[in-house]
Design an enzyme around this catalytic site. Structure first.
Site, short mmCIF file in Angstrom:
data_model
loop_
_atom_site.label_atom_id
_atom_site.label_comp_id
_atom_site.label_asym_id
_atom_site.label_seq_id
_atom_site.Cartn_x
_atom_site.Cartn_y
_atom_site.Cartn_z
CD GLU A 56 -2.95 1.20 2.28
OE1 GLU A 56 -2.80 0.42 3.24
OE2 GLU A 56 -3.92 1.97 2.16
CG ASP A 84 -6.05 4.64 1.13
OD1 ASP A 84 -6.72 5.68 0.97
OD2 ASP A 84 -6.09 3.99 2.18
CE1 TYR A 92 -6.34 10.67 5.50
CE2 TYR A 92 -4.69 8.93 5.37
CZ TYR A 92 -5.19 10.06 5.97
OH TYR A 92 -4.54 10.59 7.06
CD GLU A 133 -8.03 1.92 5.16
OE1 GLU A 133 -7.34 1.09 5.74
OE2 GLU A 133 -7.58 2.67 4.28
MN MN Z 1 -5.64 2.30 3.22
#
Ligand code: MN
Length: 289
Positions: free
Chosen positions: A146, A179, A181, A240
């Site tokens: 990630e 991701d 975010y 998430e």
């Molecule tokens: Mn994440």
């Protein structure tokens, strides 16, 4: 595409009632998959998890962030070995659960580092991932590294870095996890990095800029879903979100979850499920792929 949700929307404690609450909550909110944060593998009741997944017809994946003591990108071989043993235990649990993905910050400790990563640490981590990928591959599991923001790792902050990193690892089942975010903090936008990672992208997290309700922050989700459609992405898309209303004793502090952004996980989950599916449906209609 499988639409999933991180279990921390429902529980911070993975005892039997916590597992039940998370898995039943995810199914009730309309998801296809639940992502379990396996920070403490010794805590998981694997038989019950499997039973609940079957009863609720839910797929499963897992994520985690390493600690300093389990850092496979350490220059210290003993620490690397401890991290590898831990990840091996997680892979074995995932095999029993029938999961296809182990993702997250599986390549280094999660948290702000005082210095850049050393060449030796980088090489150790890539070598450990090669060894782990053999065991994961035999179990049908892909490892997704990630990309997170600069305060959570000193190794992978952008999709470009992650593509180069997994190319250096050189294993078919070690791929990139993006991701929204983190992308919103580090990338030039939400469209180009997804195109750049297209061939290596195996997992996507959907999170708002403050990690609360989707659509209530600054993340450019329209660009993100257009990019996913453009590359024909077909992997998991997992919501998430974290609030101080649900506390995982280890994970919440690692992620700096100090604020109460929501208190009703069921309402949040149902809202995010609609939000994600509506956007995927919308971009489908313009036939980008
Ligand atoms: Mn994440």
């Amino acid at each position: 595409m499988q639409i999933g949700i991180h279990a921390s929307v429902f529980t911070g404690v993975f005892d039997d009632p916590g597992l039940r609450r998370a898995i039943e909550g995810a199914a009730r909110a309309g998801y296809d998959l639940i992502e379990l944060p396996i920070m403490r593998p010794e805590e998981y009741n694997v038989a019950l998890t499997r039973q609940l997944l079957d009863d609720n017809a839910l797929g499963v994946s897992a994520s985690l962030g390493l600690t300093e003591e389990l850092n496979i990108s350490s220059p210290d071989e003993r620490v690397v070995r401890a991290g590898e043993d831990y990840l091996t235990r997680v892979i074995d649990i995932l095999q029993e659960l029938g999961a296809r993905h182990l993702v997250g910050v599986i390549y280094c400790p999660m948290g702000k580092q005082a210095l850049p990563i050393s060449e030796e640490g980088l090489r150790n981590g890539q070598a450990a991932l090669r060894r782990l990928s053999d065991r994961a591959g035999a179990a049908g599991i892909t490892l997704g590294v990630e990309v997170v923001n600069r305060y959570e790792t000193n190794i992978l902050n952008t999709a470009k870095q992650a593509v180069e990193y997994v190319q250096a690892v050189g294993r078919d089942n070690v791929k990139v996890h993006l991701d929204s975010y983190h992308m919103n903090i580090e990338e030039s936008g939400l469209f180009e990095p997804i195109l750049r990672a297209a061939e290596q992208l195996t997992y996507v997290h959907i999170g708002e800029s403050h990690r609360g309700y989707l659509g209530s922050g600054t993340v450019d989700f329209d660009s993100m879903f257009r990019a996913l459609a453009h590359i024909g992405y077909d992997g998991p898309v997992v919501f998430e979100s974290f609030s101080s209303a649900v506390v995982d004793p280890q994970l919440s502090s690692m992620l700096a979850i100090w604020r109460n952004l929501w208190s009703d996980g069921d309402d949040l989950a149902a809202h995010a499920n609609r939000f994600i599916r509506d956007r995927i449906r919308a971009v489908e209609t313009i036939g980008m792929h």
